[in-house]
Scaffold this active site. Structure first.
Site, mmCIF file in Angstrom:
data_model
loop_
_atom_site.group_PDB
_atom_site.id
_atom_site.type_symbol
_atom_site.label_atom_id
_atom_site.label_comp_id
_atom_site.label_asym_id
_atom_site.label_seq_id
_atom_site.Cartn_x
_atom_site.Cartn_y
_atom_site.Cartn_z
ATOM 1 N N CYS A 10 -2.984 -10.737 5.680
ATOM 2 C CA CYS A 10 -3.462 -9.812 4.650
ATOM 3 C C CYS A 10 -4.704 -9.099 5.185
ATOM 4 C CB CYS A 10 -3.718 -10.521 3.325
ATOM 5 S SG CYS A 10 -5.022 -11.766 3.379
ATOM 6 N N ARG A 16 -4.796 -13.575 -0.376
ATOM 7 C CA ARG A 16 -3.329 -13.618 -0.360
ATOM 8 C C ARG A 16 -2.730 -14.447 0.764
ATOM 9 N NH1 ARG A 16 -2.777 -7.286 -0.386
ATOM 10 N NH2 ARG A 16 -4.728 -7.635 0.764
ATOM 11 N N ASP A 125 -3.299 -6.806 -3.985
ATOM 12 C CA ASP A 125 -4.597 -7.396 -3.649
ATOM 13 C C ASP A 125 -5.314 -7.838 -4.926
ATOM 14 O OD1 ASP A 125 -7.082 -8.028 -2.745
ATOM 15 O OD2 ASP A 125 -7.387 -6.187 -1.603
HETATM 16 P P1 4NP Z 1 -7.114 -10.572 0.815
HETATM 17 O O1 4NP Z 1 -8.132 -9.962 -0.251
HETATM 18 O O2 4NP Z 1 -6.763 -9.459 1.779
HETATM 19 O O3 4NP Z 1 -5.931 -10.962 -0.026
HETATM 20 O O4 4NP Z 1 -7.803 -11.733 1.475
HETATM 21 C C1 4NP Z 1 -9.300 -9.287 0.100
HETATM 22 C C2 4NP Z 1 -10.413 -9.995 0.444
HETATM 23 C C3 4NP Z 1 -11.592 -9.347 0.769
HETATM 24 C C4 4NP Z 1 -11.620 -7.967 0.733
HETATM 25 C C5 4NP Z 1 -10.492 -7.248 0.395
HETATM 26 C C6 4NP Z 1 -9.324 -7.914 0.074
HETATM 27 N N1 4NP Z 1 -12.831 -7.300 1.030
HETATM 28 O O5 4NP Z 1 -12.879 -6.062 0.904
HETATM 29 O O6 4NP Z 1 -13.815 -7.947 1.430
#
Ligand code: 4NP
Length: 156
Positions: A10, A16, A125
């Protein structure tokens, strides 16, 4: 027979893909399948961090412990270390493909393509939303994990 190896990718590797990793470990264990499972992010913001507290919390409620996981970023070696690289959404799929080295041996695809009736869908997300988003994430990644276990049980 060689061990099947699966990587979930991800953006941050704190919401995720750790949930996908946890759901896959649990589903594989339940089915008695020996599968190597890992996760990482295309981004570098959360390297070395534990998964988001909301991800750990829902996983724990489902009987899966994510506390020991630490964020890492997609690396060139991943493309030869894993048989399958599953992107959690289209943006990450594009980045994974853009960074693909010439010697890649991995099969790269969108995770929800393995779930009949959900082909082409992203795992949304949940980072900037509330707890209910994590319920949706868990539901999506569990469906995918079960579909993968079914596939690997028939044809490793
Ligand atoms: P992930 O979610 O891709 O599902 O781990 C996110 C975690 C952090 C960020 C964006 C999405 N961020 O912008 O820091």
């Amino acid at each position: 027979m060689t061990q099947t190896t699966v990587l979930f990718v991800c953006l941050g590797n704190i919401c995720r893909s750790p949930l996908a990793e946890g759901a896959m470990r649990e589903a594989a264990e339940r089915a008695g399948l020996d599968i190597k499972v890992d996760s990482c992010g295309t981004g570098n913001w959360h390297i070395g961090e534990a998964p988001d507290i909301r991800a750990r919390s829902i996983a724990r409620r489902k009987g899966v412990d994510l506390d020991m996981l630490r964020g890492r970023q997609l690396a060139a070696e991943d493309y030869t270390r894993f048989d399958y690289i599953f992107a959690l959404d289209h943006d990450n799929l594009e980045v994974i493909r853009d960074r693909c080295p010439a010697d890649s041996t991995a099969e790269i695809s969108l995770l929800m393509d393995v779930v009949p009736g959900h082909e082409g869908e992203p795992v949304a997300d949940p980072y900037f939303g509330g707890d209910e988003g994590f319920e949706v994430t868990w539901s999506d990644v569990s469906k995918a994990a079960n579909a993968l276990v079914e596939r690997f049980s028939k044809n490793p």
